[in-house]
Design a protein around this motif. Structure first.
Motif, PDB file in Angstrom:
ATOM      1  N   TYR A  72       0.831  -1.208   0.000  1.00  0.00           N
ATOM      2  CA  TYR A  72       0.000   0.000   0.000  1.00  0.00           C
ATOM      3  C   TYR A  72       0.869   1.263   0.000  1.00  0.00           C
ATOM      4  N   TRP A 106     -13.627  -1.016  -5.272  1.00  0.00           N
ATOM      5  CA  TRP A 106     -12.164  -0.928  -5.251  1.00  0.00           C
ATOM      6  C   TRP A 106     -11.530  -2.211  -4.736  1.00  0.00           C
ATOM      7  N   THR A 126     -11.489  -3.936  -8.218  1.00  0.00           N
ATOM      8  CA  THR A 126     -10.666  -3.333  -9.281  1.00  0.00           C
ATOM      9  C   THR A 126      -9.279  -2.925  -8.800  1.00  0.00           C
ATOM     10  N   GLY A 127      -9.143  -2.716  -7.486  1.00  0.00           N
ATOM     11  CA  GLY A 127      -7.918  -2.151  -6.951  1.00  0.00           C
ATOM     12  C   GLY A 127      -7.864  -0.645  -7.143  1.00  0.00           C
ATOM     13  N   SER A 164      -4.868   1.750  -8.444  1.00  0.00           N
ATOM     14  CA  SER A 164      -3.494   1.712  -8.950  1.00  0.00           C
ATOM     15  C   SER A 164      -2.614   2.796  -8.323  1.00  0.00           C
ATOM     16  N   SER A 165      -3.174   3.974  -8.067  1.00  0.00           N
ATOM     17  CA  SER A 165      -2.381   5.075  -7.520  1.00  0.00           C
ATOM     18  C   SER A 165      -1.878   4.797  -6.110  1.00  0.00           C
ATOM     19  N   SER A 166      -2.531   3.866  -5.417  1.00  0.00           N
ATOM     20  CA  SER A 166      -2.128   3.525  -4.043  1.00  0.00           C
ATOM     21  C   SER A 166      -1.534   2.123  -3.938  1.00  0.00           C
ATOM     22  N   GLN A 167      -1.256   1.508  -5.080  1.00  0.00           N
ATOM     23  CA  GLN A 167      -0.722   0.134  -5.124  1.00  0.00           C
ATOM     24  C   GLN A 167      -1.633  -0.869  -4.409  1.00  0.00           C
ATOM     25  N   PRO A 182      -3.945  -3.821  -5.317  1.00  0.00           N
ATOM     26  CA  PRO A 182      -4.042  -4.612  -6.543  1.00  0.00           C
ATOM     27  C   PRO A 182      -5.442  -5.045  -6.963  1.00  0.00           C
ATOM     28  N   GLY A 206     -11.668  -5.782 -13.958  1.00  0.00           N
ATOM     29  CA  GLY A 206     -11.554  -4.349 -14.185  1.00  0.00           C
ATOM     30  C   GLY A 206     -12.851  -3.637 -13.863  1.00  0.00           C
ATOM     31  N   CYS A 260      -8.231  -5.780   0.020  1.00  0.00           N
ATOM     32  CA  CYS A 260      -8.294  -4.528  -0.737  1.00  0.00           C
ATOM     33  C   CYS A 260      -9.540  -3.727  -0.373  1.00  0.00           C
TER      34      CYS A 260
END
Length: 260
Positions: A71, A174, A177-178, A180-183, A185, A191, A232
């Motif tokens: 994270y 989230w 999908t995760g 991405s900006s906060s790592q 996954p 998606g 996540c």
């Protein structure tokens, strides 16, 4: 008297202003620009109470990194001139009548969410000033989010258009999908389109995972990655139960010291 609490996501605002300054070492310019911005926010929102919430300054990534070690692992540190100028910025905001709340261990997002939900749950009006879409998960009839820089409200219609789910489903979204900006996954192979499809059929990840009606293409992915989805989701969800240590009376807006 009706209450209107305005909560400033401080570093969200300051970083955006500072990033476009011609000279990043000129903190006085950052102070002047943020002060003008805050004057406009005050004029537009007319708060009865106001607070600026700052993240803790250390590079500790908080409890979320305990759950998900990656994270925000690659986030850039705050520019040194800005880091060194934060106290000066807070003093300038204090002159405007805006007190600062600094987090210790918890992220500013969780402090903002806790305070906002607590006040909104009493049917009082709350406005969060931030571009952070993560706050959309706590939207309610009396809790609104203002993206000052885009001059827009991050409301339920925005969430529907942007994500295709309900605000209260965003942590689940989230989780799939995760971020991405906060790592963060999410679930491999899931998606935005797939997450929307799953959450339009089911309320949350657990309901989808438990149902025999989940499409086979998603069943395989969730069976393989359900623990990651849960982690996540937990990381994406905002805490709303932090001990704040002050009451609303402490952050009543009395106007700037120059006016008082």
């Amino acid at each position: 008297m009706s209450i209107h609490l305005v909560i400033i996501d401080a570093l969200n605002l300051i970083r955006r202003v500072h990033a476009v300054q011609p000279d990043p070492t000129d903190i006085d310019r950052t102070i002047q620009t943020t002060s003008r911005t805050l004057h406009r926010i005050l004029d537009e929102s007319k708060p009865t109470h106001i607070i600026a919430v700052f993240d803790h300054h250390e590079q500790d990534r908080g409890w979320r990194a305990d759950i998900l070690p990656e994270y925000k692992q690659s986030r850039k540190p705050m520019p040194e001139p800005l880091f060194n100028g934060l106290e000066k910025i807070q003093d300038a905001w204090w002159q405007l009548g805006i007190d600062s709340l600094l987090s210790e261990g918890d992220e500013a997002d969780d402090l903002v969410a806790t305070l906002a939900v607590k006040v909104a749950s009493h049917n009082e009006k709350v406005t969060i000033i931030s571009t952070d879409k993560g706050y959309c998960q706590i939207l309610s009839p009396t809790l609104q989010i203002r993206d000052y820089f885009q001059h827009r409200w991050l409301d339920a219609p925005f969430v529907e258009q942007e994500f295709g789910v309900k605000p209260e489903q965003l942590a689940n979204y989230w989780g799939l999908t995760g971020i991405s900006s906060s790592q963060v996954p999410g679930v491999a192979g899931v998606g935005p389109k797939a997450a929307k499809e799953i959450l339009n059929q089911f309320d949350d990840i657990e309901s989808a995972y438990a149902s025999e009606d989940l499409a086979a293409k998603y069943r395989k992915k969730l069976d393989e990655h359900i623990e990651m989805a849960r982690k996540c989701k937990q990381v994406a969800a905002l805490k709303t139960d932090i001990e704040l240590g002050f009451n609303l009376q402490d952050i009543r807006f009395e106007g700037s010291s120059a006016q008082s």
